[in-house]
Scaffold this active site. Structure first.
Site, mmCIF file in Angstrom:
data_model
loop_
_atom_site.group_PDB
_atom_site.id
_atom_site.type_symbol
_atom_site.label_atom_id
_atom_site.label_comp_id
_atom_site.label_asym_id
_atom_site.label_seq_id
_atom_site.Cartn_x
_atom_site.Cartn_y
_atom_site.Cartn_z
ATOM 1 N N GLY A 1 6.560 -1.308 16.357
ATOM 2 C CA GLY A 1 7.320 -1.254 15.018
ATOM 3 C C GLY A 1 6.612 -1.907 13.985
ATOM 4 N N THR B 1 -2.955 5.126 -2.868
ATOM 5 C CA THR B 1 -2.756 6.249 -3.690
ATOM 6 C C THR B 1 -1.447 7.273 -3.282
ATOM 7 O OG1 THR B 1 -4.136 7.363 -1.953
ATOM 8 C CG2 THR B 1 -5.269 6.115 -3.682
ATOM 9 N N GLY C 1 -9.559 3.546 8.716
ATOM 10 C CA GLY C 1 -8.675 2.612 7.830
ATOM 11 C C GLY C 1 -7.095 3.038 8.228
ATOM 12 N N ASP C 2 -6.149 2.413 7.715
ATOM 13 C CA ASP C 2 -4.846 2.385 7.888
ATOM 14 C C ASP C 2 -4.425 2.476 9.394
ATOM 15 O OD1 ASP C 2 -4.676 2.895 5.230
ATOM 16 O OD2 ASP C 2 -5.327 5.143 5.413
ATOM 17 N N GLN D 1 -10.142 -1.389 5.208
ATOM 18 C CA GLN D 1 -10.712 -0.030 5.572
ATOM 19 C C GLN D 1 -11.000 -0.173 7.132
ATOM 20 O OE1 GLN D 1 -12.624 -1.259 2.441
ATOM 21 N NE2 GLN D 1 -10.784 -0.622 1.477
ATOM 22 N N GLY E 1 -4.832 -0.975 1.095
ATOM 23 C CA GLY E 1 -3.238 -1.184 0.991
ATOM 24 C C GLY E 1 -2.657 -1.594 2.201
ATOM 25 N N HIS E 2 -2.508 -2.942 2.251
ATOM 26 C CA HIS E 2 -2.068 -3.170 3.446
ATOM 27 C C HIS E 2 -0.560 -3.635 3.548
ATOM 28 C CE1 HIS E 2 -6.402 -5.088 4.364
ATOM 29 N NE2 HIS E 2 -6.189 -4.021 4.657
ATOM 30 N N THR E 3 0.376 -3.109 4.334
ATOM 31 C CA THR E 3 1.795 -2.900 4.160
ATOM 32 C C THR E 3 2.320 -3.962 5.129
ATOM 33 O OG1 THR E 3 1.655 -0.714 3.504
ATOM 34 C CG2 THR E 3 3.757 -1.596 4.369
ATOM 35 N N LYS F 1 -3.645 -2.732 10.032
ATOM 36 C CA LYS F 1 -4.070 -4.035 10.380
ATOM 37 C C LYS F 1 -3.386 -5.166 9.775
ATOM 38 C CE LYS F 1 -7.643 -2.479 7.861
ATOM 39 N NZ LYS F 1 -7.707 -1.187 7.997
#
Ligand code: IMP
Length: 425
Positions: free
Chosen positions: A414, A301, A12-13, A224, A40-42, A16
């Site tokens: 970036g 989190t 995950g992280d 994930q 948590g998709h940023t 994506k």
């Protein structure tokens, strides 16, 4: 008539959302097919940062329809919070989102049990996000869960909820000494949520297959990653769904025949939140440095992420399991200040090379064989084509591609949309 899938290849992280956002401009439907508000998709657009948990990041494009498909664990409270968060930023989620009638519903009691189970587990904790995801999927598999369609009919909801609470209240009281849940307020709040979303509840499998047949494009957004997959991850330190390709088909109801591209997202180094094996993990100052430069803190989190070197064995596993047709390599700009960069190229146990990433979840005693490559010691965040990258950086990318045996098609330097190199065929 094509569907593209974006999957995480690590724990995950991987970044994506940034690649999904990049690929979404020409897409008609963006679909979440598993997981829930544990994700948590940023996404960064024009200096604005958006964090999504349930709603597909494609919502940022005005002509895209967002779909929360049957495989998602839908938390009504999180969903409405995200609707409000986006409304404040001028985005009307209800105008462009549809929800599957067969999504399972995550309730506050799922969160309570998730947290209580973690506390009771002592040193056997999974390190979950405490969003109730595993408990909700547990109820799905036990065939007692509530689905979104149940919320649209008051008699049906009464019957389902009565049975559900009959089981769950016994679990809450007897196993966890937690307060039991009253029927009336929960029934009322679920009916209210059902009324709010009624206009956007659909048979999303039917709608997506019909759209695909009519020539529309679909992008499936995994949450994930492969290392957290309930079947192919490091069980039991996994999430409770299948982020991998098979899960995308089951979780969306799209025919596999429409799927013609599977892009695996791989960070140029590896991170993990929560417990579980991590063979290329760094410790001490080295880990701290990478965490700081890479801003590796959970979007859901806020937990610090564990950091380590690129793991080729994990990527080969992800390539196999997902049928990757290409890779997007992300956050390579973060490696700018290293004199030397390591790549974990193989796993060994008792001096013997393992044939592949272990699928039995037992990574005890694994030693990693590393290759060391020279760093490039230069800022690459302004690079827009492959030839803008320093030679040592291109060598690193070429070596990864050679080891994984899947073409690297995108390189992210970036967080912004523009910070992306598309590798020509
Ligand atoms: P759960 O999905 O909340 O049950 O957590 C199970 C495991 O998956 C834990 O190790 C979590 O940290 C991890 N996990 C769940 N969602 C994400 C995510 O979006 N990114 C990274 N790790 C996640």
């Amino acid at each position: 008539m094509t569907a593209k899938l974006v999957v995480g290849t690590q724990w995950g992280d991987e970044g994506k959302a940034k690649i999904i956002d990049y690929l979404s401009s020409q897409i008609d439907y963006i679909v979440r097919y598993q997981g829930g508000a544990n994700a948590g998709h940023t996404v960064s657009v024009n200096d604005e940062v958006y964090i999504f948990h349930l709603i597909p990041s494609g919502i940022l494009y005005p002509d895209t329809t967002c779909v929360i498909a049957n495989g998602v664990a839908l938390d009504p409270i999180s969903f409405m919070e995200e609707v409000a968060y986006l409304k404040e930023r001028g985005i009307d989620v209800f105008e462009r989102t549809i929800l599957s009638d067969s999504c399972h519903i995550v309730l506050p009691l799922h969160r309570a049990i998730d947290a209580a189970r973690e506390t009771a587990a002592g040193d056997k904790q999974i390190g979950t996000t405490k969003r109730g995801i595993g408990v909700c999927y547990g109820d799905k598999v036990m065939r007692i869960g509530l689905r979104l369609g149940d919320l649209l009919d008051k008699d049906r909801l009464k019957e389902c909820l009565t049975h559900f609470l009959d089981v769950k209240n016994r679990v809450l009281a007897n196993m966890y000494s937690e307060p039991v849940v009253d029927f009336d307020p929960l029934y009322k709040s679920l009916l209210e949520f059902g009324e709010k979303v009624r206009p956007i509840v659909r048979n999303t499998s039917l709608e997506l297959n019909t759209a695909l047949k009519a020539g529309k494009s679909v992008l499936l957004e995994g949450a994930q990653g492969t290392g957290l997959d309930i079947d192919f991850g490091t069980y039991p330190y996994v999430t409770s769904s299948n982020p991998t390709t098979g899960g995308a088909i089951a979780g969306s109801g799209i025919s596999f025949q429409h799927l013609n591209e599977v892009i695996g997202i791989a960070k140029a180094y590896v991170t993990r939140v929560g417990e579980g094996p991590f063979p290329t993990e760094l410790h001490g100052d080295e880990a701290e440095e990478l965490r700081k430069i890479g801003r590796e803190f959970g979007a859901t989190t806020g937990r610090p992420r564990r950091c380590g070197w690129f793991d080729v064995e994990l990527l080969r596993h992800a390539a196999r399991v997902n049928g990757l047709t290409g890779i997007a390599l992300t956050k390579i700009d973060i490696l700018a200040n290293y004199d030397e960069i390591k790549i974990g190229v193989a796993y060994k146990r008792n001096g013997q090379r393992l044939p592949a990433f272990p699928t039995d979840g037992n990574l005890d005693g694994i030693e990693v064989e590393y290759e060391t490559m020279p760093g490039w010691n230069e800022d690459i965040s302004k690079a827009r084509k492959l030839s803008d990258l320093p030679k040592n950086c291109r060598d690193y990318i070429d070596r990864l591609e050679e080891l994984i045996e899947v073409p690297i098609k995108f390189i992210s330097v970036g967080p912004g949309r523009k910070d992306t190199i598309v590798v020509d065929d």
